[in-house]
Design an enzyme around this catalytic site. Structure first.
Site, PDB file in Angstrom:
ATOM      1  N   HIS A  18      38.991  40.127  37.000  1.00 36.50           N
ATOM      2  CA  HIS A  18      38.273  41.237  37.645  1.00 36.50           C
ATOM      3  C   HIS A  18      36.773  41.112  37.467  1.00 36.50           C
ATOM      4  O   HIS A  18      36.003  41.361  38.384  1.00 36.50           O
ATOM      5  CB  HIS A  18      38.777  42.568  37.073  1.00 36.50           C
ATOM      6  CG  HIS A  18      40.207  42.806  37.405  1.00 36.50           C
ATOM      7  ND1 HIS A  18      40.599  43.492  38.524  1.00 36.50           N
ATOM      8  CD2 HIS A  18      41.340  42.372  36.799  1.00 36.50           C
ATOM      9  CE1 HIS A  18      41.921  43.496  38.592  1.00 36.50           C
ATOM     10  NE2 HIS A  18      42.401  42.829  37.555  1.00 36.50           N
ATOM     11  N   ASP A 117      35.866  48.378  41.113  1.00 36.02           N
ATOM     12  CA  ASP A 117      37.093  47.592  41.155  1.00 36.02           C
ATOM     13  C   ASP A 117      38.259  48.500  41.566  1.00 36.02           C
ATOM     14  O   ASP A 117      38.365  49.631  41.112  1.00 36.02           O
ATOM     15  CB  ASP A 117      37.363  47.010  39.765  1.00 36.02           C
ATOM     16  CG  ASP A 117      38.510  46.017  39.774  1.00 36.02           C
ATOM     17  OD1 ASP A 117      39.638  46.380  40.184  1.00 36.02           O
ATOM     18  OD2 ASP A 117      38.296  44.865  39.368  1.00 36.02           O
TER      19      ASP A 117
END
Ligand code: BUP
Length: 462
Positions: A18, A117
């Site tokens: 991520h 995210d």
């Protein structure tokens, strides 16, 4: 005015899978002249994440890139429905995000957009409910094919009968072009609407319309069928390429010796094996993998992993492989390492011709970017869906009958055989190389990714 040089804040989720795409996005925005603030929760889980953040911050001057820290409250792991430290961190972050509105308002000049995210989307929406005027975007850290499943997931169940058995063997998403998804490729927790993962998916996919756009790291040639349009909010296919700041070749360090080892090999002859930053293999499977690599007859570079978090990993290579004889045998043709390698640099090395991968999305796009053919061995999560993208695009093939992670042990003979097949496959080689060329065109001037990036930046200027 200030808006001619937009200031954008980025909020990554835990884990290298991520953090890496978030930092590549940040670097690209900074290189396009924007000012970027990276919002980072502390403490950070892995040493790999801390190192990458410092490298990133020192690669840009402070008037381009800054870090804004916030505290992550510690949670009692017993109150989190997982033992995975990255998952626990995500949950702890969720419980710490009330700080976000004041943090965002403290940024100067005022930000034009917040990009979060996807794993943090619900908590971000909740926390920023009163910041109505703030343009908000999601960075989706998987494939457009996976996004199609995500965005329509809530439509597969009725509120009254959350029964997945009524869904056929193939899942049709409502989006044009998306090839139906075999039920068997669905991440296992998504097959049961009662799991935490499934209910989060269901809730989050309904909230997508609250965002102004979704950024995905993909490009036309890789996913032409899943990019046919019809999705809301709009998708921006930003190409996130490996960056200079990721290189960690300290003089005399192991990174340097890996590259030296590669330098001595024939062009395109080496197979690189890595299952990403968070997939660990059972001891028995590690051994078979080693046997398979020896049997393949190819030179190989293998990043082996038996602990999820690097800080907890003090085992020697011999401990991990658990077979001194095999370790010796492997030395003839291969290099086996336990530490972090700069995967971009490895895949970009002229000696590397093939990649055995779990099909984490970042790894797939990196293989595409460097035109390296891929043998997919998906283990969990979105990886089968990504593996299908690999095969349809022509970038590689995947082992469809090897099961999910830990289901059974795949024999060295089978592994060696499949590796030999892809390494001898010239058609696959040239298809992969062509995808690499297309990837470069997409991020180059006038390419589709570059245009998407300019369109986004244009919006943030107004
Ligand atoms: Br291991 C390893 N070096 O040694 P994925 C990984 N990587 O550069 P994952 C290295 O980590 P999720 C190493 O290049 C990629 O950018 C690799 O992301 C890099 O898989 C990233 O491929 C790994 O998406 O993440 O780690 O399983 O669970 O989010 O899919």
């Amino acid at each position: 005015g200030a808006h001619n040089r937009p200031h954008v804040a980025l909020l990554p989720s835990a884990g290298m899978g991520h953090l890496t795409p978030t930092l590549r996005l940040a670097a690209s925005l900074a290189n396009h002249g924007l000012q970027v603030t990276l919002i980072v929760g502390h403490p950070i889980v892995s040493a790999a994440e801390s190192k990458l953040i410092s490298r990133f911050l020192s690669a840009f001057p402070a008037d381009q890139v800054r870090e804004k820290q916030f505290d992550i409250v510690s949670v009692d792991p017993a109150t989190v429905n997982s033992k995975d430290p990255f998952f626990i961190q995500r949950e702890a972050t969720r419980r710490s995000l009330q700080i976000l509105p004041s943090l965002v308002s403290s940024l100067s000049p005022p930000i034009s957009a917040l990009v979060s995210d996807v794993f943090l989307m619900s908590p971000v929406l909740e926390a920023t409910a009163n910041l109505k005027d703030l343009p908000q975007y999601i960075l989706f850290t998987s494939s457009a094919r996976m996004f199609s499943l995500f965005a329509s997931y809530h439509t597969f169940f009725s509120e009254t009968s959350p029964d997945f058995s009524k869904v056929g063997d193939f899942i049709e998403t409502p989006f044009p072009g998306v090839v139906p998804i075999p039920k068997s490729s669905l991440p296992p927790p998504l097959r049961d609407p009662k799991t935490w993962f499934a209910s989060t998916f269901m809730e989050d996919s309904k909230k997508l319309s609250n965002f102004d756009g979704v950024l995905i790291n993909t490009f036309e040639k890789l996913e032409s069928d899943s990019l046919k349009g019809g999705k809301l909010p709009p998708l921006f296919t930003v190409g996130l390429v490996p960056c200079e700041f990721e290189k960690g070749s300290e003089q005399g360090g192991s990174a340097e010796s890996i590259i030296k080892w590669l330098d001595d090999k024939e062009p395109g002859s080496v197979v690189y094996i890595s299952f990403g930053s968070r997939t660990t293999m059972m001891k028995e499977q590690i051994k078979e993998m080693g046997e398979g690599l020896v049997r393949s007859g190819c030179p190989f570079l293998w990043v082996v992993k038996d602990k999820i978090v690097d800080k907890e990993d003090n085992d020697s290579l011999e401990d991990v492989i658990g077979d001194a004889e095999l370790v010796e045998k492997m030395k003839e043709k291969g290099l086996v390492v336990k530490e972090w390698v700069d995967q971009g640099e490895v895949l970009g090395h002229k000696s590397v011709g093939g990649f055995v991968s779990h099909c984490g999305w970042n790894s797939v796009v990196e293989a595409a970017w460097y035109g390296v053919r891929l043998l997919g061995w998906p283990q969990s999560g979105d990886q089968r869906i990504n593996a299908e993208v690999v095969e349809r695009s022509g970038l590689g093939v995947w082992a469809k009958d090897w099961g999910w992670m830990g289901e059974r042990v795949i024999k060295g003979q089978d592994i060696g055989g499949k590796i030999g097949e892809i390494m001898r496959n010239d058609l696959l080689k040239s298809q992969a190389e062509q995808i690499g060329e297309e990837a470069r065109k997409a991020v180059g001037d006038g390419g589709s990714c570059e245009n998407a990036m300019k369109e986004l930046i244009g919006k943030w200027k107004n």
